[in-house]
Write a protein that holds these residues in place. Structure first.
Motif, PDB file in Angstrom:
ATOM      1  N   TRP A 222       0.835  -1.201   0.000  1.00  0.00           N
ATOM      2  CA  TRP A 222       0.000   0.000   0.000  1.00  0.00           C
ATOM      3  C   TRP A 222       0.874   1.257   0.000  1.00  0.00           C
ATOM      4  O   TRP A 222       0.617   2.206  -0.744  1.00  0.00           O
ATOM      5  CB  TRP A 222      -0.938  -0.014   1.205  1.00  0.00           C
ATOM      6  CG  TRP A 222      -1.970   1.073   1.182  1.00  0.00           C
ATOM      7  CD1 TRP A 222      -3.192   1.032   0.584  1.00  0.00           C
ATOM      8  CD2 TRP A 222      -1.870   2.372   1.784  1.00  0.00           C
ATOM      9  NE1 TRP A 222      -3.862   2.220   0.784  1.00  0.00           N
ATOM     10  CE2 TRP A 222      -3.070   3.055   1.515  1.00  0.00           C
ATOM     11  CE3 TRP A 222      -0.884   3.011   2.530  1.00  0.00           C
ATOM     12  CZ2 TRP A 222      -3.311   4.350   1.963  1.00  0.00           C
ATOM     13  CZ3 TRP A 222      -1.122   4.303   2.974  1.00  0.00           C
ATOM     14  CH2 TRP A 222      -2.321   4.957   2.688  1.00  0.00           C
TER      15      TRP A 222
ATOM     16  N   THR B 144       2.444   1.896  -3.343  1.00  0.00           N
ATOM     17  CA  THR B 144       1.449   2.448  -4.262  1.00  0.00           C
ATOM     18  C   THR B 144       1.285   3.943  -4.017  1.00  0.00           C
ATOM     19  O   THR B 144       1.201   4.736  -4.955  1.00  0.00           O
ATOM     20  CB  THR B 144       0.103   1.714  -4.098  1.00  0.00           C
ATOM     21  OG1 THR B 144       0.308   0.323  -4.362  1.00  0.00           O
ATOM     22  CG2 THR B 144      -0.942   2.254  -5.044  1.00  0.00           C
ATOM     23  N   GLN B 145       1.251   4.340  -2.748  1.00  0.00           N
ATOM     24  CA  GLN B 145       1.160   5.761  -2.418  1.00  0.00           C
ATOM     25  C   GLN B 145       2.361   6.522  -2.947  1.00  0.00           C
ATOM     26  O   GLN B 145       2.235   7.610  -3.513  1.00  0.00           O
ATOM     27  CB  GLN B 145       1.066   5.946  -0.894  1.00  0.00           C
ATOM     28  CG  GLN B 145      -0.145   5.322  -0.253  1.00  0.00           C
ATOM     29  CD  GLN B 145      -1.437   5.896  -0.769  1.00  0.00           C
ATOM     30  OE1 GLN B 145      -1.638   7.110  -0.775  1.00  0.00           O
ATOM     31  NE2 GLN B 145      -2.315   5.040  -1.233  1.00  0.00           N
TER      32      GLN B 145
ATOM     33  N   ALA C 163       4.209   5.684  -5.479  1.00  0.00           N
ATOM     34  CA  ALA C 163       4.106   5.742  -6.944  1.00  0.00           C
ATOM     35  C   ALA C 163       3.197   6.892  -7.369  1.00  0.00           C
ATOM     36  O   ALA C 163       3.485   7.602  -8.349  1.00  0.00           O
ATOM     37  CB  ALA C 163       3.587   4.412  -7.491  1.00  0.00           C
TER      38      ALA C 163
ATOM     39  N   LEU D  22       1.489   6.806 -10.902  1.00  0.00           N
ATOM     40  CA  LEU D  22       0.073   6.454 -10.883  1.00  0.00           C
ATOM     41  C   LEU D  22      -0.725   7.733 -10.730  1.00  0.00           C
ATOM     42  O   LEU D  22      -0.284   8.661 -10.049  1.00  0.00           O
ATOM     43  CB  LEU D  22      -0.261   5.558  -9.682  1.00  0.00           C
ATOM     44  CG  LEU D  22       0.101   4.100  -9.711  1.00  0.00           C
ATOM     45  CD1 LEU D  22      -0.223   3.462  -8.360  1.00  0.00           C
ATOM     46  CD2 LEU D  22      -0.641   3.377 -10.799  1.00  0.00           C
TER      47      LEU D  22
ATOM     48  N   ASP E 191      -6.320   6.483  -9.435  1.00  0.00           N
ATOM     49  CA  ASP E 191      -6.059   5.035  -9.418  1.00  0.00           C
ATOM     50  C   ASP E 191      -6.034   4.488  -7.993  1.00  0.00           C
ATOM     51  O   ASP E 191      -6.287   3.296  -7.772  1.00  0.00           O
ATOM     52  CB  ASP E 191      -4.718   4.708 -10.093  1.00  0.00           C
ATOM     53  CG  ASP E 191      -4.730   4.965 -11.588  1.00  0.00           C
ATOM     54  OD1 ASP E 191      -5.835   4.975 -12.178  1.00  0.00           O
ATOM     55  OD2 ASP E 191      -3.642   5.172 -12.162  1.00  0.00           O
ATOM     56  N   LEU E 192      -5.728   5.340  -7.031  1.00  0.00           N
ATOM     57  CA  LEU E 192      -5.652   4.900  -5.639  1.00  0.00           C
ATOM     58  C   LEU E 192      -7.020   4.523  -5.083  1.00  0.00           C
ATOM     59  O   LEU E 192      -7.107   3.857  -4.058  1.00  0.00           O
ATOM     60  CB  LEU E 192      -5.031   5.993  -4.765  1.00  0.00           C
ATOM     61  CG  LEU E 192      -3.594   6.381  -5.119  1.00  0.00           C
ATOM     62  CD1 LEU E 192      -3.128   7.518  -4.229  1.00  0.00           C
ATOM     63  CD2 LEU E 192      -2.658   5.199  -5.025  1.00  0.00           C
TER      64      LEU E 192
ATOM     65  N   ARG F  52      -6.151  -1.348  -5.247  1.00  0.00           N
ATOM     66  CA  ARG F  52      -5.114  -0.514  -4.634  1.00  0.00           C
ATOM     67  C   ARG F  52      -5.333  -0.325  -3.134  1.00  0.00           C
ATOM     68  O   ARG F  52      -4.550   0.336  -2.468  1.00  0.00           O
ATOM     69  CB  ARG F  52      -5.081   0.875  -5.285  1.00  0.00           C
ATOM     70  CG  ARG F  52      -4.924   0.864  -6.769  1.00  0.00           C
ATOM     71  CD  ARG F  52      -3.533   0.539  -7.170  1.00  0.00           C
ATOM     72  NE  ARG F  52      -3.423   0.698  -8.627  1.00  0.00           N
ATOM     73  CZ  ARG F  52      -2.500   0.152  -9.336  1.00  0.00           C
ATOM     74  NH1 ARG F  52      -1.574  -0.578  -8.751  1.00  0.00           N
ATOM     75  NH2 ARG F  52      -2.454   0.320 -10.633  1.00  0.00           N
TER      76      ARG F  52
END
Length: 152
Positions: A69, A72-73, A75, A81, A85-86, A91
């Motif tokens: 997670w 992803t943040q 990115a 991203l 997208d989050l 995600r």
């Protein structure tokens, strides 16, 4: 605009701090469960020993969900991203496996500490995930602040 840039900088520092914490905890857990905790595990009753192994996998699962997670943040923060997208379910932060309190109480102190630390970290990141999704319950302090602001 300035507020958005400031919010982004604060978000980035928060994510970076949590990422560092998660990576350190993952390294400590790996070291303990793979090496140092081996002698402690072997000294346990066979049924508790199985539980020890299960709980070590749960710690790893919690930490890997958190790290994924946070990555992803990161990115999204660097533009790899789109922020929208989050919001996609894929995600979101994965669910934390629940630990058995009775079993955990029978484990060595270091194992208990690893379990508690991973559960606490996952809980904190889950609050961020929920807030990002607009699911968080409003803070009582912010609600009071809003009511006071509306009154004046």
């Amino acid at each position: 605009m300035m507020k958005a840039a400031n919010d982004t900088a604060i978000h980035r520092r928060l994510i970076d701090g949590l990422y560092t914490e998660a990576m350190l905890l993952a390294d400590e857990a790996r070291s303990y469960f793979d090496e140092a905790g081996r002698a402690e595990r072997e000294a346990l009753d066979p049924l508790v020993r199985v539980g020890f192994s299960c709980e070590s996998l749960k710690v790893t699962t919690r930490l890997m969900h958190v790290i994924a997670w946070l990555m992803t943040q990161r990115a999204a923060d660097v533009g790899e991203l789109d922020r929208s997208d989050l919001l996609h379910p894929s995600r979101r932060l994965g669910h934390a496996p629940v630990f058995d309190a009775d079993l955990v109480s029978a484990l060595p102190a270091t194992a208990r500490a690893m379990i508690a630390a991973s559960a606490d970290l996952h809980r904190r990141v889950a609050r961020l995930d929920e807030a990002q999704q607009g699911l968080a319950t409003p803070s009582p302090a912010r609600s009071l602040q809003s009511r006071i602001a509306a009154a004046f």
